[in-house]
Scaffold this motif. Structure first.
Motif, PDB file in Angstrom:
ATOM      1  N   TYR A 183     103.020 -15.165  52.886  1.00  0.00           N
ATOM      2  CA  TYR A 183     102.377 -13.958  52.360  1.00  0.00           C
ATOM      3  C   TYR A 183     100.949 -13.841  52.875  1.00  0.00           C
ATOM      4  N   THR A 184     100.238 -14.955  52.871  1.00  0.00           N
ATOM      5  CA  THR A 184      98.848 -14.956  53.345  1.00  0.00           C
ATOM      6  C   THR A 184      98.780 -14.592  54.821  1.00  0.00           C
ATOM      7  N   GLN A 185      99.701 -15.139  55.595  1.00  0.00           N
ATOM      8  CA  GLN A 185      99.716 -14.831  57.026  1.00  0.00           C
ATOM      9  C   GLN A 185     100.017 -13.358  57.274  1.00  0.00           C
ATOM     10  N   GLU A 186     100.970 -12.827  56.527  1.00  0.00           N
ATOM     11  CA  GLU A 186     101.373 -11.428  56.728  1.00  0.00           C
ATOM     12  C   GLU A 186     100.326 -10.453  56.201  1.00  0.00           C
ATOM     13  N   LYS A 187      99.716 -10.776  55.055  1.00  0.00           N
ATOM     14  CA  LYS A 187      98.735  -9.875  54.447  1.00  0.00           C
ATOM     15  C   LYS A 187      97.402  -9.902  55.185  1.00  0.00           C
ATOM     16  N   MET A 188      96.955 -11.103  55.565  1.00  0.00           N
ATOM     17  CA  MET A 188      95.632 -11.261  56.164  1.00  0.00           C
ATOM     18  C   MET A 188      95.685 -11.400  57.679  1.00  0.00           C
ATOM     19  N   HIS A 189      96.895 -11.496  58.237  1.00  0.00           N
ATOM     20  CA  HIS A 189      97.086 -11.650  59.683  1.00  0.00           C
ATOM     21  C   HIS A 189      96.360 -12.883  60.209  1.00  0.00           C
ATOM     22  N   VAL A 190      96.374 -13.958  59.409  1.00  0.00           N
ATOM     23  CA  VAL A 190      95.691 -15.181  59.819  1.00  0.00           C
ATOM     24  C   VAL A 190      96.554 -15.976  60.794  1.00  0.00           C
ATOM     25  N   THR A 191      95.893 -16.845  61.517  1.00  0.00           N
ATOM     26  CA  THR A 191      96.573 -17.839  62.339  1.00  0.00           C
ATOM     27  C   THR A 191      96.647 -19.108  61.506  1.00  0.00           C
ATOM     28  N   SER A 192      97.852 -19.650  61.336  1.00  0.00           N
ATOM     29  CA  SER A 192      98.041 -20.800  60.454  1.00  0.00           C
ATOM     30  C   SER A 192      98.573 -21.998  61.237  1.00  0.00           C
ATOM     31  N   VAL A 193      98.013 -23.170  60.930  1.00  0.00           N
ATOM     32  CA  VAL A 193      98.512 -24.428  61.488  1.00  0.00           C
ATOM     33  C   VAL A 193      98.846 -25.321  60.305  1.00  0.00           C
ATOM     34  N   VAL A 194     100.112 -25.748  60.228  1.00  0.00           N
ATOM     35  CA  VAL A 194     100.598 -26.453  59.045  1.00  0.00           C
ATOM     36  C   VAL A 194     101.168 -27.814  59.448  1.00  0.00           C
ATOM     37  N   VAL A 195     100.524 -28.878  59.001  1.00  0.00           N
ATOM     38  CA  VAL A 195     101.065 -30.222  59.183  1.00  0.00           C
ATOM     39  C   VAL A 195     102.021 -30.491  58.028  1.00  0.00           C
ATOM     40  N   THR A 196     103.251 -30.883  58.341  1.00  0.00           N
ATOM     41  CA  THR A 196     104.241 -31.082  57.278  1.00  0.00           C
ATOM     42  C   THR A 196     105.309 -32.092  57.686  1.00  0.00           C
ATOM     43  N   HIS A 197     105.847 -32.797  56.662  1.00  0.00           N
ATOM     44  CA  HIS A 197     107.053 -33.617  56.833  1.00  0.00           C
ATOM     45  C   HIS A 197     108.302 -32.838  56.416  1.00  0.00           C
ATOM     46  N   ASP A 198     108.067 -31.718  55.747  1.00  0.00           N
ATOM     47  CA  ASP A 198     109.140 -30.963  55.094  1.00  0.00           C
ATOM     48  C   ASP A 198     109.784 -30.005  56.094  1.00  0.00           C
ATOM     49  N   MET A 199     110.983 -30.337  56.574  1.00  0.00           N
ATOM     50  CA  MET A 199     111.616 -29.519  57.602  1.00  0.00           C
ATOM     51  C   MET A 199     112.064 -28.167  57.067  1.00  0.00           C
ATOM     52  N   ASP A 200     112.502 -28.107  55.805  1.00  0.00           N
ATOM     53  CA  ASP A 200     112.864 -26.809  55.235  1.00  0.00           C
ATOM     54  C   ASP A 200     111.655 -25.881  55.253  1.00  0.00           C
ATOM     55  N   SER A 201     110.508 -26.428  54.911  1.00  0.00           N
ATOM     56  CA  SER A 201     109.264 -25.656  54.937  1.00  0.00           C
ATOM     57  C   SER A 201     108.934 -25.209  56.357  1.00  0.00           C
ATOM     58  N   ALA A 202     109.017 -26.129  57.299  1.00  0.00           N
ATOM     59  CA  ALA A 202     108.698 -25.801  58.697  1.00  0.00           C
ATOM     60  C   ALA A 202     109.589 -24.688  59.226  1.00  0.00           C
ATOM     61  N   TYR A 203     110.893 -24.773  58.943  1.00  0.00           N
ATOM     62  CA  TYR A 203     111.822 -23.737  59.420  1.00  0.00           C
ATOM     63  C   TYR A 203     111.501 -22.377  58.800  1.00  0.00           C
ATOM     64  N   TYR A 204     111.070 -22.383  57.540  1.00  0.00           N
ATOM     65  CA  TYR A 204     110.833 -21.129  56.817  1.00  0.00           C
ATOM     66  C   TYR A 204     109.535 -20.444  57.245  1.00  0.00           C
ATOM     67  N   ILE A 205     108.473 -21.218  57.430  1.00  0.00           N
ATOM     68  CA  ILE A 205     107.155 -20.593  57.623  1.00  0.00           C
ATOM     69  C   ILE A 205     106.766 -20.407  59.086  1.00  0.00           C
ATOM     70  N   ALA A 206     107.347 -21.221  59.993  1.00  0.00           N
ATOM     71  CA  ALA A 206     106.753 -21.336  61.324  1.00  0.00           C
ATOM     72  C   ALA A 206     107.371 -20.397  62.362  1.00  0.00           C
ATOM     73  N   ASP A 207     106.502 -19.860  63.221  1.00  0.00           N
ATOM     74  CA  ASP A 207     106.960 -19.167  64.423  1.00  0.00           C
ATOM     75  C   ASP A 207     107.369 -20.177  65.484  1.00  0.00           C
ATOM     76  N   ARG A 208     106.583 -21.267  65.552  1.00  0.00           N
ATOM     77  CA  ARG A 208     106.914 -22.361  66.471  1.00  0.00           C
ATOM     78  C   ARG A 208     106.659 -23.692  65.762  1.00  0.00           C
ATOM     79  N   ILE A 209     107.343 -24.720  66.242  1.00  0.00           N
ATOM     80  CA  ILE A 209     107.203 -26.065  65.676  1.00  0.00           C
ATOM     81  C   ILE A 209     106.867 -27.032  66.805  1.00  0.00           C
ATOM     82  N   ALA A 210     105.801 -27.810  66.592  1.00  0.00           N
ATOM     83  CA  ALA A 210     105.426 -28.853  67.563  1.00  0.00           C
ATOM     84  C   ALA A 210     105.708 -30.208  66.932  1.00  0.00           C
ATOM     85  N   MET A 211     106.335 -31.096  67.707  1.00  0.00           N
ATOM     86  CA  MET A 211     106.560 -32.457  67.205  1.00  0.00           C
ATOM     87  C   MET A 211     105.704 -33.438  67.973  1.00  0.00           C
TER      88      MET A 211
END
Length: 244
Positions: A183-211
């Motif tokens: 929501y924050t990315q869509e409303k504010m058009h921010v660029t987001s970088v998310v470090v996560t272990h949670d693959m469900d989260s990564a699949y849901y939020i990310a345009d791209r995934i770096a390992m």
């Protein structure tokens, strides 16, 4: 490109944490960074906001190589960035409202009335408008994460960095945090970088995934390409080691 790392290396004494990192992040996209504990994910995030300096290489935020900046110059760049820390990093002695207002009071010339309006707006954005006068020790872990996000977006930054935003949360609250990130990315058009272990989260939020694996980026793809990667190291991580 809003963020660009060129030939970045980072060592702590004799231990090389990051090796020859080259990474470009587009304006408005959400990049998830995955990898095992100790692979260098959080260090990479700290380099992007200037909390760590590279041993060598360049870290470009917009049109500045922040690796060359002094602390005063870095502070000016950071005003355009927000960070949500893994353990929220709230001030225990301050109310929720004062935590959100802290950066505005320190780094702006806004009046208290203007600051109060922004605080109310941001707390409403994260669903905590009725908790302004609570203390952090009265909040759940998920609520603390949301306060941390409200503080991060108070300056209307172009870039938001998240360090394990769903860590320690139950699946329902983790899902709410994921929705807030989107929501924050869509409303504010921010660029987001998310470090996560949670693959469900990564699949849901990310345009791209770096390992990252042992300090190197071994994959940088969209969710579908990551899921179908032929690299055994990627498959072992995303499947929790459950591959034969």
């Amino acid at each position: 490109m809003l963020i660009k790392l060129i030939d970045v290396n980072k060592s702590f004494k004799d231990y090389k944490v990051l090796k020859n990192i080259n990474l470009s992040i587009n304006k408005g996209e959400t990049l998830a960074i995955i990898g095992a504990s100790g692979s260098g994910k959080s260090t990479l995030l700290k380099l992007m906001i200037g909390l760590e300096r590279p041993s060598s290489g360049q870290v470009w935020i917009k049109n500045e190589d922040i690796a060359k900046l002094n602390e005063e110059e870095l502070d000016k760049v950071r005003l355009n960035m927000g960070m949500v820390f893994q353990y929220s990093a709230l001030f225990d002695s301050m109310t929720v409202a004062d935590n959100v207002a802290f950066g505005l009071r320190e780094h702006s010339s806004l009046t208290e009335a203007e600051i109060g309006h922004i605080v109310e707006e941001k707390l409403n954005t994260v669903g905590l408008k009725d908790f302004a006068n609570y203390m952090p020790n009265e909040l759940s872990g998920g609520m603390k994460k949301r306060v941390s996000l409200a503080r991060a977006i108070a300056f209307e930054p172009e870039i938001i960095l998240y360090d394990e935003p769903t860590s320690g949360l139950d699946p329902v609250m983790a899902g709410k945090i994921d929705k807030l990130i989107k929501y924050t990315q869509e409303k504010m058009h921010v660029t987001s970088v998310v470090v996560t272990h949670d693959m469900d989260s990564a699949y849901y939020i990310a345009d791209r995934i770096a390992m990252i694996y042992e300090g190197e980026i071994i994959a940088l793809e969209d969710a579908h390409a990551i899921k179908t990667s032929s690299d055994k190291r990627v498959q072992e991580f995303i499947n929790g080691g459950r591959i034969i």
